[in-house]
Design a protein around this motif. Structure first.
Motif, PDB file in Angstrom:
ATOM      1  N   GLY A  41       0.829  -1.439   0.033  1.00  0.00           N
ATOM      2  CA  GLY A  41       0.018   0.017   0.118  1.00  0.00           C
ATOM      3  C   GLY A  41       0.744   1.261   0.103  1.00  0.00           C
ATOM      4  O   GLY A  41       0.601   2.133  -0.746  1.00  0.00           O
ATOM      5  N   ALA A  42       1.879   1.162   0.628  1.00  0.00           N
ATOM      6  CA  ALA A  42       2.904   2.516   0.837  1.00  0.00           C
ATOM      7  C   ALA A  42       3.532   2.658  -0.514  1.00  0.00           C
ATOM      8  O   ALA A  42       3.709   3.840  -1.008  1.00  0.00           O
ATOM      9  N   ALA A  43       4.010   1.416  -1.203  1.00  0.00           N
ATOM     10  CA  ALA A  43       4.468   1.657  -2.506  1.00  0.00           C
ATOM     11  C   ALA A  43       3.519   2.107  -3.567  1.00  0.00           C
ATOM     12  O   ALA A  43       3.941   3.188  -4.328  1.00  0.00           O
ATOM     13  N   LEU A  44       2.101   1.779  -3.522  1.00  0.00           N
ATOM     14  CA  LEU A  44       1.358   2.373  -4.351  1.00  0.00           C
ATOM     15  C   LEU A  44       1.159   3.859  -4.071  1.00  0.00           C
ATOM     16  O   LEU A  44       0.943   4.827  -4.955  1.00  0.00           O
ATOM     17  N   GLU A  45       1.008   4.091  -2.925  1.00  0.00           N
ATOM     18  CA  GLU A  45       0.834   5.730  -2.591  1.00  0.00           C
ATOM     19  C   GLU A  45       2.147   6.585  -2.932  1.00  0.00           C
ATOM     20  O   GLU A  45       2.008   7.470  -3.452  1.00  0.00           O
ATOM     21  N   GLU A  46       3.327   6.136  -2.824  1.00  0.00           N
ATOM     22  CA  GLU A  46       4.341   6.737  -3.092  1.00  0.00           C
ATOM     23  C   GLU A  46       4.714   6.909  -4.576  1.00  0.00           C
ATOM     24  O   GLU A  46       4.825   7.860  -5.287  1.00  0.00           O
ATOM     25  N   CYS A  47       4.035   6.040  -5.430  1.00  0.00           N
ATOM     26  CA  CYS A  47       4.030   6.181  -6.826  1.00  0.00           C
ATOM     27  C   CYS A  47       2.803   6.721  -7.429  1.00  0.00           C
ATOM     28  O   CYS A  47       2.695   6.793  -8.764  1.00  0.00           O
ATOM     29  N   ASN A  48       1.717   7.100  -6.412  1.00  0.00           N
ATOM     30  CA  ASN A  48       0.664   7.702  -6.939  1.00  0.00           C
ATOM     31  C   ASN A  48      -0.115   6.737  -7.766  1.00  0.00           C
ATOM     32  O   ASN A  48      -0.885   7.194  -8.925  1.00  0.00           O
ATOM     33  N   LEU A  49      -0.213   5.463  -7.514  1.00  0.00           N
ATOM     34  CA  LEU A  49      -0.840   4.535  -8.351  1.00  0.00           C
ATOM     35  C   LEU A  49      -2.217   4.258  -7.627  1.00  0.00           C
ATOM     36  O   LEU A  49      -2.231   4.148  -6.266  1.00  0.00           O
ATOM     37  N   ILE A  50      -3.028   4.007  -8.348  1.00  0.00           N
ATOM     38  CA  ILE A  50      -4.602   3.696  -7.860  1.00  0.00           C
ATOM     39  C   ILE A  50      -4.912   2.261  -8.678  1.00  0.00           C
ATOM     40  O   ILE A  50      -4.579   1.892  -9.547  1.00  0.00           O
ATOM     41  N   ASP A  51      -5.734   1.377  -7.789  1.00  0.00           N
ATOM     42  CA  ASP A  51      -6.307   0.368  -8.228  1.00  0.00           C
ATOM     43  C   ASP A  51      -7.395   0.530  -9.279  1.00  0.00           C
ATOM     44  O   ASP A  51      -8.052   1.370  -9.075  1.00  0.00           O
ATOM     45  N   LEU A  52      -7.213  -0.229 -10.410  1.00  0.00           N
ATOM     46  CA  LEU A  52      -8.243  -0.017 -11.253  1.00  0.00           C
ATOM     47  C   LEU A  52      -9.521  -0.629 -11.204  1.00  0.00           C
ATOM     48  O   LEU A  52     -10.476  -0.852 -12.130  1.00  0.00           O
ATOM     49  N   GLY A  53      -9.609  -1.427 -10.399  1.00  0.00           N
ATOM     50  CA  GLY A  53     -10.983  -2.188  -9.866  1.00  0.00           C
ATOM     51  C   GLY A  53     -11.151  -3.466 -10.540  1.00  0.00           C
ATOM     52  O   GLY A  53     -10.127  -4.010 -11.316  1.00  0.00           O
ATOM     53  N   PHE A  54     -12.107  -3.894 -10.395  1.00  0.00           N
ATOM     54  CA  PHE A  54     -12.535  -5.178 -10.891  1.00  0.00           C
ATOM     55  C   PHE A  54     -13.874  -5.622 -11.057  1.00  0.00           C
ATOM     56  O   PHE A  54     -14.718  -4.937 -10.411  1.00  0.00           O
ATOM     57  N   CYS A  55     -14.454  -6.541 -11.838  1.00  0.00           N
ATOM     58  CA  CYS A  55     -15.676  -6.961 -11.888  1.00  0.00           C
ATOM     59  C   CYS A  55     -15.511  -8.470 -11.848  1.00  0.00           C
ATOM     60  O   CYS A  55     -14.753  -9.276 -12.543  1.00  0.00           O
ATOM     61  N   GLY A  56     -16.620  -9.002 -11.254  1.00  0.00           N
ATOM     62  CA  GLY A  56     -16.618 -10.640 -11.229  1.00  0.00           C
ATOM     63  C   GLY A  56     -16.400 -11.234  -9.886  1.00  0.00           C
ATOM     64  O   GLY A  56     -16.693 -10.413  -8.668  1.00  0.00           O
ATOM     65  N   TYR A  57     -15.928 -12.446  -9.719  1.00  0.00           N
ATOM     66  CA  TYR A  57     -15.887 -12.928  -8.234  1.00  0.00           C
ATOM     67  C   TYR A  57     -14.753 -12.347  -7.689  1.00  0.00           C
ATOM     68  O   TYR A  57     -13.630 -11.934  -7.980  1.00  0.00           O
ATOM     69  N   LYS A  58     -15.063 -11.935  -6.271  1.00  0.00           N
ATOM     70  CA  LYS A  58     -14.163 -11.040  -5.486  1.00  0.00           C
ATOM     71  C   LYS A  58     -12.839 -11.894  -5.234  1.00  0.00           C
ATOM     72  O   LYS A  58     -11.847 -10.902  -5.083  1.00  0.00           O
ATOM     73  N   PHE A  59     -12.413 -12.869  -5.060  1.00  0.00           N
ATOM     74  CA  PHE A  59     -11.191 -13.613  -4.644  1.00  0.00           C
ATOM     75  C   PHE A  59     -10.795 -14.400  -6.000  1.00  0.00           C
ATOM     76  O   PHE A  59     -11.241 -14.954  -6.854  1.00  0.00           O
ATOM     77  N   THR A  60      -9.441 -14.310  -6.040  1.00  0.00           N
ATOM     78  CA  THR A  60      -8.812 -15.171  -7.015  1.00  0.00           C
ATOM     79  C   THR A  60      -7.755 -16.267  -6.430  1.00  0.00           C
ATOM     80  O   THR A  60      -7.268 -17.081  -7.099  1.00  0.00           O
ATOM     81  N   TRP A  61      -7.924 -16.518  -5.100  1.00  0.00           N
ATOM     82  CA  TRP A  61      -7.043 -17.520  -4.420  1.00  0.00           C
ATOM     83  C   TRP A  61      -7.791 -17.848  -3.245  1.00  0.00           C
ATOM     84  O   TRP A  61      -8.459 -17.008  -2.587  1.00  0.00           O
ATOM     85  N   ASN A  62      -7.481 -19.159  -2.637  1.00  0.00           N
ATOM     86  CA  ASN A  62      -8.335 -19.752  -1.796  1.00  0.00           C
ATOM     87  C   ASN A  62      -7.588 -20.880  -1.109  1.00  0.00           C
ATOM     88  O   ASN A  62      -7.044 -21.936  -1.804  1.00  0.00           O
ATOM     89  N   ASN A  63      -7.065 -20.927   0.031  1.00  0.00           N
ATOM     90  CA  ASN A  63      -6.319 -21.802   0.711  1.00  0.00           C
ATOM     91  C   ASN A  63      -7.050 -23.422   0.901  1.00  0.00           C
ATOM     92  O   ASN A  63      -6.344 -24.171   1.358  1.00  0.00           O
ATOM     93  N   LYS A  64      -8.280 -23.287   0.602  1.00  0.00           N
ATOM     94  CA  LYS A  64      -9.178 -24.523   0.684  1.00  0.00           C
ATOM     95  C   LYS A  64      -9.075 -25.248   1.752  1.00  0.00           C
ATOM     96  O   LYS A  64      -9.546 -26.272   1.943  1.00  0.00           O
ATOM     97  N   ARG A  65      -8.972 -24.364   2.973  1.00  0.00           N
ATOM     98  CA  ARG A  65      -9.092 -25.094   4.584  1.00  0.00           C
ATOM     99  C   ARG A  65     -10.514 -24.731   5.079  1.00  0.00           C
ATOM    100  O   ARG A  65     -11.337 -23.627   4.487  1.00  0.00           O
ATOM    101  N   PRO A  66     -11.034 -25.639   5.742  1.00  0.00           N
ATOM    102  CA  PRO A  66     -12.330 -25.572   6.096  1.00  0.00           C
ATOM    103  C   PRO A  66     -12.636 -24.334   7.314  1.00  0.00           C
ATOM    104  O   PRO A  66     -11.665 -24.085   8.065  1.00  0.00           O
ATOM    105  N   GLY A  67     -13.701 -23.929   7.152  1.00  0.00           N
ATOM    106  CA  GLY A  67     -14.370 -22.871   8.478  1.00  0.00           C
ATOM    107  C   GLY A  67     -13.277 -21.574   8.675  1.00  0.00           C
ATOM    108  O   GLY A  67     -12.916 -21.096   7.821  1.00  0.00           O
ATOM    109  N   ALA A  68     -13.040 -21.488   9.714  1.00  0.00           N
ATOM    110  CA  ALA A  68     -12.206 -20.277  10.389  1.00  0.00           C
ATOM    111  C   ALA A  68     -10.977 -20.112   9.506  1.00  0.00           C
ATOM    112  O   ALA A  68     -10.389 -19.215   9.380  1.00  0.00           O
ATOM    113  N   ALA A  69     -10.344 -21.380   9.323  1.00  0.00           N
ATOM    114  CA  ALA A  69      -8.978 -21.625   8.780  1.00  0.00           C
ATOM    115  C   ALA A  69      -8.937 -21.207   7.292  1.00  0.00           C
ATOM    116  O   ALA A  69      -7.677 -21.021   6.734  1.00  0.00           O
ATOM    117  N   ASN A  70     -10.090 -21.029   6.716  1.00  0.00           N
ATOM    118  CA  ASN A  70     -10.053 -20.571   5.299  1.00  0.00           C
ATOM    119  C   ASN A  70      -9.526 -19.271   4.999  1.00  0.00           C
ATOM    120  O   ASN A  70     -10.048 -18.254   5.761  1.00  0.00           O
TER     121      ASN A  70
END
Length: 155
Positions: free
Chosen positions: A5-34
């Motif tokens: 986040g600090a690097a983005l701020e220092e370089c004056n970069l902003i996230d372009l956003g996205f559409c679709g499913y919110k997550f691209t990675w999942n550790n596939k653990r059950p319950g609270a460990a997910n």
């Protein structure tokens, strides 16, 4: 994450956003460990945003035929790198550097999709079925039986 986040701020970069499913990675653990995270990001500075006011990361990802997914196991195939190199070299001649890169990405995606589908193994259907089972179990009520079923499906 704070340093990112600090690097983005220092370089004056902003996230372009996205559409679709919110997550691209999942550790596939059950319950609270997910853990679920969005790992891929597209960022730009103000000058770029001014030149491309409607630009989001989906403008660059969504032009490949819907449903294309890069399969990590393709990297185990000897000729995967050659397929990408040849597909990348076949495209060009667009009006702008951004159009050239976009055309090359789209072409590589289409070629990889066709190449990869010819290597689909019978267990792919089973893997897809098990992923659906895992998602159902993760989103459902957590108890000893579902935890056991989740672990079995994960293995």
């Amino acid at each position: 994450m704070e340093e990112f986040g600090a690097a983005l701020e220092e370089c004056n970069l902003i996230d372009l956003g996205f559409c679709g499913y919110k997550f691209t990675w999942n550790n596939k653990r059950p319950g609270a460990a997910n853990t679920r995270e969005r790992l891929d990001r597209a960022v730009a500075n103000k000058e770029w945003r001014d030149m491309f006011p409607t630009g989001t990361d989906n403008n660059f990802q969504g032009r490949i035929a819907r449903g294309f997914k890069f399969e990590e196991r393709w990297l185990l195939e000897e000729d995967c790198g050659n397929v990408v190199d040849e597909a990348w070299a076949q495209t060009g001649g667009a009006d702008s550097p951004m159009a050239i890169v976009s055309a090359k990405i789209n072409h590589c995606g289409a070629v990889l999709d066709a190449w990869g589908s010819s290597r689909t193994k019978p267990e792919v259907a089973e893997i897809k079925r098990l992923k659906k089972v895992l998602e159902r179990l993760h989103n459902g009520v957590q108890n000893e039986a579902t935890r056991s079923e989740f672990l079995a499906a994960s293995k």
